[in-house]
Design an enzyme around this catalytic site. Sequence first.
Site, PDB file in Angstrom:
ATOM      1  N   ASP A 181       7.555 -10.556   4.194  1.00  0.00           N
ATOM      2  CA  ASP A 181       8.490  -9.768   4.015  1.00  0.00           C
ATOM      3  C   ASP A 181       8.666  -8.611   4.520  1.00  0.00           C
ATOM      4  OD1 ASP A 181       5.962  -8.876   3.324  1.00  0.00           O
ATOM      5  OD2 ASP A 181       6.822  -7.542   1.692  1.00  0.00           O
TER       6      ASP A 181
ATOM      7  N   HIS B 251       2.327  -9.163   8.613  1.00  0.00           N
ATOM      8  CA  HIS B 251       3.699  -9.455   8.197  1.00  0.00           C
ATOM      9  C   HIS B 251       4.208  -8.508   7.033  1.00  0.00           C
ATOM     10  CE1 HIS B 251       2.392 -13.455   5.847  1.00  0.00           C
ATOM     11  NE2 HIS B 251       1.626 -12.210   5.703  1.00  0.00           N
ATOM     12  N   HIS B 252       3.472  -7.696   6.238  1.00  0.00           N
ATOM     13  CA  HIS B 252       3.817  -7.260   5.202  1.00  0.00           C
ATOM     14  C   HIS B 252       4.345  -5.606   5.541  1.00  0.00           C
ATOM     15  CE1 HIS B 252       2.824 -10.288   2.895  1.00  0.00           C
ATOM     16  NE2 HIS B 252       1.399 -10.416   3.075  1.00  0.00           N
ATOM     17  N   ALA B 253       3.813  -5.227   6.840  1.00  0.00           N
ATOM     18  CA  ALA B 253       4.186  -3.639   7.033  1.00  0.00           C
ATOM     19  C   ALA B 253       5.523  -3.360   7.202  1.00  0.00           C
ATOM     20  CB  ALA B 253       3.530  -3.382   8.298  1.00  0.00           C
TER      21      ALA B 253
END
Length: 306
Positions: free
Chosen positions: A160, A117-119
């Site tokens: 994010d 989920h940070h990519a």
Amino acid sequence: MIAVVHHPDYVAPAPPGSPYQWAKNGLVRDVLRDSGASIEWVEPELMPRAWIEAVHDADYVAEVLEARVPRAKERRIGFAVTPEVARRAQRVPGGTYLAARIALEWGYAANSAGGSHHALADTGAGYCVFNDLAIAAVRLVEEGTVARVLIADCDVHQGDGTAALTAGRADIATYSIHAERNFPVRKARSTLDVPLPDGVDDDGYMAALVETLPPLVDRFRPDIILYQAGVDPFEGDKLGRLALSEAGLIRRDQWVMRLAMERGVPLASTLGGGYGRDTLAVARRHATSILTLGETSQTAAVAQPT
């Protein structure tokens, strides 16, 4: 029968000097196999390049798939992108997409990897190369399989990248309940963010979850939930700042699954975060999460969310 999506590509050789626990996905598979649970193992295809490019910049996709990611981006990701890592990065979104398609038929399916989920559009970050959650959600909507996707993120870190990549879309909603003071320092804006102070325990976590997630589900009325089932809210997690017990993680997963069932919404889960020196212990927490979700989905008598 619990449907679990897995592929040998998930267990990529560790790049030199990488702090990431590359053995975790293989250990999760082993723990599930040894559990005695009735599991239907399914292998995903590589995610087509065009589907990845629907979310990520084409130049970045080329850098990854050709294993020529600049050192600055590799530092942000947290490890070098070797050809094996690149193949894994393309395989994992295919697994999340396949888990979602199976969940639409079975009610629940798990990907034994994913939750990256940070990519972001033009770079990876925080051990995440491609954002499988955003890629799968966009594909499901754009091919007309579903009209609305809710990405419910219960990892200890804010989702994010997922929020940024799906911002402004009326057909994809994002929910993130996370430790406010944890990575990333600079947060994105999800459809609904639930930041928690350090040290929140089982009861505090559940109180926040129960208060915030059902209204979003009822308002948005998703056709499927993609559930980022990170186990890093665990009190002993190396990179967490919350204080959930192992029983608290089980309670969380049971409640989320029951909520989905009560609303008649299929749910597909991804592994998400979980960190510690004892990789097998972390893998067991992930396997317990998958088994909990699967067993709860098969329960005939559904309790009201509390």
